[in-house]
Scaffold this motif. Structure first.
Motif, PDB file in Angstrom:
ATOM      1  N   LEU A  48       0.826  -1.203   0.000  1.00  0.00           N
ATOM      2  CA  LEU A  48       0.000   0.000   0.000  1.00  0.00           C
ATOM      3  C   LEU A  48       0.862   1.256   0.000  1.00  0.00           C
ATOM      4  CD1 LEU A  48      -2.797   1.340   0.289  1.00  0.00           C
ATOM      5  CD2 LEU A  48      -2.518   1.154   2.770  1.00  0.00           C
ATOM      6  N   ILE A  49       1.943   1.258   0.772  1.00  0.00           N
ATOM      7  CA  ILE A  49       2.836   2.418   0.848  1.00  0.00           C
ATOM      8  C   ILE A  49       3.442   2.725  -0.518  1.00  0.00           C
ATOM      9  CG2 ILE A  49       5.025   3.246   1.801  1.00  0.00           C
ATOM     10  CD1 ILE A  49       4.294   1.721   4.386  1.00  0.00           C
ATOM     11  N   PHE A  50       3.905   1.679  -1.219  1.00  0.00           N
ATOM     12  CA  PHE A  50       4.503   1.887  -2.541  1.00  0.00           C
ATOM     13  C   PHE A  50       3.454   2.366  -3.552  1.00  0.00           C
ATOM     14  CE2 PHE A  50       8.014  -0.639  -0.835  1.00  0.00           C
ATOM     15  CZ  PHE A  50       9.107  -0.005  -1.419  1.00  0.00           C
ATOM     16  N   ARG A  51       2.259   1.834  -3.477  1.00  0.00           N
ATOM     17  CA  ARG A  51       1.204   2.269  -4.394  1.00  0.00           C
ATOM     18  C   ARG A  51       0.819   3.717  -4.153  1.00  0.00           C
ATOM     19  NH1 ARG A  51      -2.231  -1.272  -7.011  1.00  0.00           N
ATOM     20  NH2 ARG A  51      -3.178   0.689  -7.739  1.00  0.00           N
ATOM     21  N   LEU A  52       0.651   4.090  -2.893  1.00  0.00           N
ATOM     22  CA  LEU A  52       0.266   5.460  -2.568  1.00  0.00           C
ATOM     23  C   LEU A  52       1.389   6.446  -2.896  1.00  0.00           C
ATOM     24  CD1 LEU A  52      -1.606   4.938   0.826  1.00  0.00           C
ATOM     25  CD2 LEU A  52      -2.610   5.593  -1.365  1.00  0.00           C
ATOM     26  N   ALA A  53       2.643   6.024  -2.688  1.00  0.00           N
ATOM     27  CA  ALA A  53       3.779   6.892  -3.021  1.00  0.00           C
ATOM     28  C   ALA A  53       3.835   7.155  -4.519  1.00  0.00           C
ATOM     29  CB  ALA A  53       5.082   6.249  -2.553  1.00  0.00           C
ATOM     30  N   THR A  54       3.577   6.133  -5.329  1.00  0.00           N
ATOM     31  CA  THR A  54       3.554   6.304  -6.784  1.00  0.00           C
ATOM     32  C   THR A  54       2.427   7.237  -7.203  1.00  0.00           C
ATOM     33  OG1 THR A  54       4.448   4.073  -7.074  1.00  0.00           O
ATOM     34  CG2 THR A  54       3.415   5.093  -8.987  1.00  0.00           C
ATOM     35  N   TYR A  55       1.259   7.058  -6.598  1.00  0.00           N
ATOM     36  CA  TYR A  55       0.120   7.930  -6.903  1.00  0.00           C
ATOM     37  C   TYR A  55       0.417   9.371  -6.490  1.00  0.00           C
ATOM     38  CZ  TYR A  55      -4.457  10.120  -6.494  1.00  0.00           C
ATOM     39  OH  TYR A  55      -5.515  10.987  -6.600  1.00  0.00           O
ATOM     40  N   GLU A  56       1.040   9.535  -5.321  1.00  0.00           N
ATOM     41  CA  GLU A  56       1.375  10.875  -4.830  1.00  0.00           C
ATOM     42  C   GLU A  56       2.332  11.578  -5.787  1.00  0.00           C
ATOM     43  OE1 GLU A  56       1.463  13.851  -1.552  1.00  0.00           O
ATOM     44  OE2 GLU A  56       0.124  12.218  -2.127  1.00  0.00           O
ATOM     45  N   THR A  57       3.319  10.856  -6.287  1.00  0.00           N
ATOM     46  CA  THR A  57       4.291  11.428  -7.219  1.00  0.00           C
ATOM     47  C   THR A  57       3.622  11.866  -8.511  1.00  0.00           C
ATOM     48  OG1 THR A  57       6.023  10.010  -6.309  1.00  0.00           O
ATOM     49  CG2 THR A  57       6.450  11.010  -8.449  1.00  0.00           C
ATOM     50  N   LYS A  58       2.739  11.024  -9.050  1.00  0.00           N
ATOM     51  CA  LYS A  58       2.057  11.358 -10.299  1.00  0.00           C
ATOM     52  C   LYS A  58       1.095  12.522 -10.123  1.00  0.00           C
ATOM     53  CE  LYS A  58       2.277   6.689 -12.270  1.00  0.00           C
ATOM     54  NZ  LYS A  58       1.494   5.506 -12.702  1.00  0.00           N
ATOM     55  N   SER A  59       0.351  12.535  -9.029  1.00  0.00           N
ATOM     56  CA  SER A  59      -0.650  13.578  -8.818  1.00  0.00           C
ATOM     57  C   SER A  59      -0.020  14.941  -8.597  1.00  0.00           C
ATOM     58  CB  SER A  59      -1.543  13.217  -7.624  1.00  0.00           C
ATOM     59  OG  SER A  59      -0.799  13.170  -6.423  1.00  0.00           O
ATOM     60  N   ASN A  60       1.169  14.978  -8.000  1.00  0.00           N
ATOM     61  CA  ASN A  60       1.835  16.254  -7.751  1.00  0.00           C
ATOM     62  C   ASN A  60       2.262  16.947  -9.038  1.00  0.00           C
ATOM     63  OD1 ASN A  60       1.592  16.117  -4.978  1.00  0.00           O
ATOM     64  ND2 ASN A  60       3.598  15.180  -4.666  1.00  0.00           N
ATOM     65  N   ASN A  61       2.458  16.177 -10.108  1.00  0.00           N
ATOM     66  CA  ASN A  61       2.929  16.756 -11.367  1.00  0.00           C
ATOM     67  C   ASN A  61       1.902  16.690 -12.487  1.00  0.00           C
ATOM     68  OD1 ASN A  61       5.889  17.217 -10.642  1.00  0.00           O
ATOM     69  ND2 ASN A  61       5.702  15.034 -10.212  1.00  0.00           N
ATOM     70  N   SER A  62       0.707  16.190 -12.187  1.00  0.00           N
ATOM     71  CA  SER A  62      -0.270  15.949 -13.249  1.00  0.00           C
ATOM     72  C   SER A  62      -0.852  17.225 -13.845  1.00  0.00           C
ATOM     73  CB  SER A  62      -1.404  15.068 -12.714  1.00  0.00           C
ATOM     74  OG  SER A  62      -2.070  15.717 -11.633  1.00  0.00           O
ATOM     75  N   MET A  63      -0.903  18.298 -13.076  1.00  0.00           N
ATOM     76  CA  MET A  63      -1.533  19.539 -13.539  1.00  0.00           C
ATOM     77  C   MET A  63      -0.518  20.566 -14.039  1.00  0.00           C
ATOM     78  SD  MET A  63      -4.652  18.773 -13.161  1.00  0.00           S
ATOM     79  CE  MET A  63      -5.429  20.367 -13.457  1.00  0.00           C
ATOM     80  N   GLN A  64       0.705  20.165 -14.298  1.00  0.00           N
ATOM     81  CA  GLN A  64       1.746  21.081 -14.731  1.00  0.00           C
ATOM     82  C   GLN A  64       2.220  20.691 -16.127  1.00  0.00           C
ATOM     83  OE1 GLN A  64       4.708  20.666 -11.696  1.00  0.00           O
ATOM     84  NE2 GLN A  64       3.426  21.504 -10.090  1.00  0.00           N
ATOM     85  N   TYR A  65       2.513  21.698 -16.968  1.00  0.00           N
ATOM     86  CA  TYR A  65       2.931  21.427 -18.342  1.00  0.00           C
ATOM     87  C   TYR A  65       4.272  20.689 -18.379  1.00  0.00           C
ATOM     88  CZ  TYR A  65      -0.806  24.425 -20.090  1.00  0.00           C
ATOM     89  OH  TYR A  65      -2.030  24.953 -20.389  1.00  0.00           O
ATOM     90  N   LEU A  66       5.206  21.097 -17.532  1.00  0.00           N
ATOM     91  CA  LEU A  66       6.517  20.460 -17.527  1.00  0.00           C
ATOM     92  C   LEU A  66       6.549  19.187 -16.699  1.00  0.00           C
ATOM     93  CD1 LEU A  66       8.957  23.524 -17.267  1.00  0.00           C
ATOM     94  CD2 LEU A  66       8.294  22.226 -19.298  1.00  0.00           C
TER      95      LEU A  66
END
Length: 267
Positions: A20-38
């Motif tokens: 669960l920790i690894f899954r949530l960490a991956t989701y957290e990483t993707k979500s932090n950059n999902s709304m940015q062009y770069l």
């Protein structure tokens, strides 16, 4: 519950929730950059801009381009500051992790102790990318990877252990007293200049600054990147470091277990 039982409980929760920790960490990483062009490129752009400013101010402005112990200032700076970017973001982010994500607990069934763990792991993913870029810079300056680079495995474990132990304390206390988040941010700005990232402390002052365990990580990373034997020759300081880590983990576990049932009351 005493601190030993609390520490065992936290360790058991982490072990049983690894997936669960690894899954949530991956989701957290993707979500932090999902709304940015770069997107993920910002993980490189922001630290590179900061390094450029520090290089200009301290390397050219204060040191007039002089090397440190025969090492050009830029690789010497990068070798130490790479881990500081991880430390600073991890301490401030994990401190607010519980009260900012407590809503997840009411919707999902998992231990609260996993929240600072997966936030820390998501920041570690970013750290790995920056470490890779630092290795390329070191190679360009004539400091290629070698057996000394394997110290990174030990240093990564050391940093994660310390930062999670601190997170158990800070995430609990900042949930109860929100003002502590501002205090932490101010302390990190102060510690940035009290840790030998931009300067070399004289021997008599270095012995005092080494009380700060972050000193061990910064100098350890610098040794790993530049291929010096600092880590091997300072094994006694390493024992001190791990003593601090264990004390913080036991104390943090006790605080976390004691107050977590009341976290929702402080939101």
């Amino acid at each position: 519950m005493n601190m030993f039982k609390s520490a065992k409980a936290i360790f058991t929760e982490l072990k049983s929730s690894l997936y669960l920790i690894f899954r949530l960490a991956t989701y957290e990483t993707k979500s932090n950059n999902s709304m940015q062009y770069l997107g993920f490129l910002w993980e490189f752009v922001t630290p590179l801009l900061q390094i450029g400013v520090y290089w200009f101010v301290f390397g050219f402005g204060i040191r007039s381009g002089r090397p440190i112990d025969g090492v050009p200032f830029l690789p010497w700076l990068v070798a130490g500051i790479v881990v500081w970017f991880f430390i600073a973001s991890a301490i401030t982010s994990t401190a607010r992790s519980v009260y900012s994500k407590i809503g997840m607990v009411s919707k999902m069934s998992f231990p609260i102790s996993t929240i600072p763990a997966y936030v820390l792991l998501s920041l570690f993913y970013r750290h790995l990318a920056l470490v890779g870029a630092a290795f390329i810079l070191m190679w360009a300056f004539g400091y290629p990877m070698g057996l000394h680079s394997l110290w990174f495995i030990y240093l990564a474990i050391s940093a994660l252990a310390l930062l999670y132990s601190l997170a158990l304390i800070t995430s609990a206390l900042t949930t109860i007293v929100r003002d502590l988040q501002n205090l932490l941010q101010s302390m990190m700005r102060m510690l940035m200049y009290l840790t030998p990232i931009f300067w070399v402390p004289p021997a008599n002052l270095a012995s005092i600054l080494q009380i700060n365990p972050l000193y061990y990580l910064v100098e350890g990373y610098r040794s790993m990147f530049l291929g010096s034997d600092w880590l091997a020759t300072n094994w006694a300081y390493g024992l001190y470091y791990w003593t601090i880590v264990l004390v913080l983990f036991f104390v943090g576990s006790m605080i976390h277990v004691r107050f977590r049932r009341h976290f929702i009351d402080y939101i």
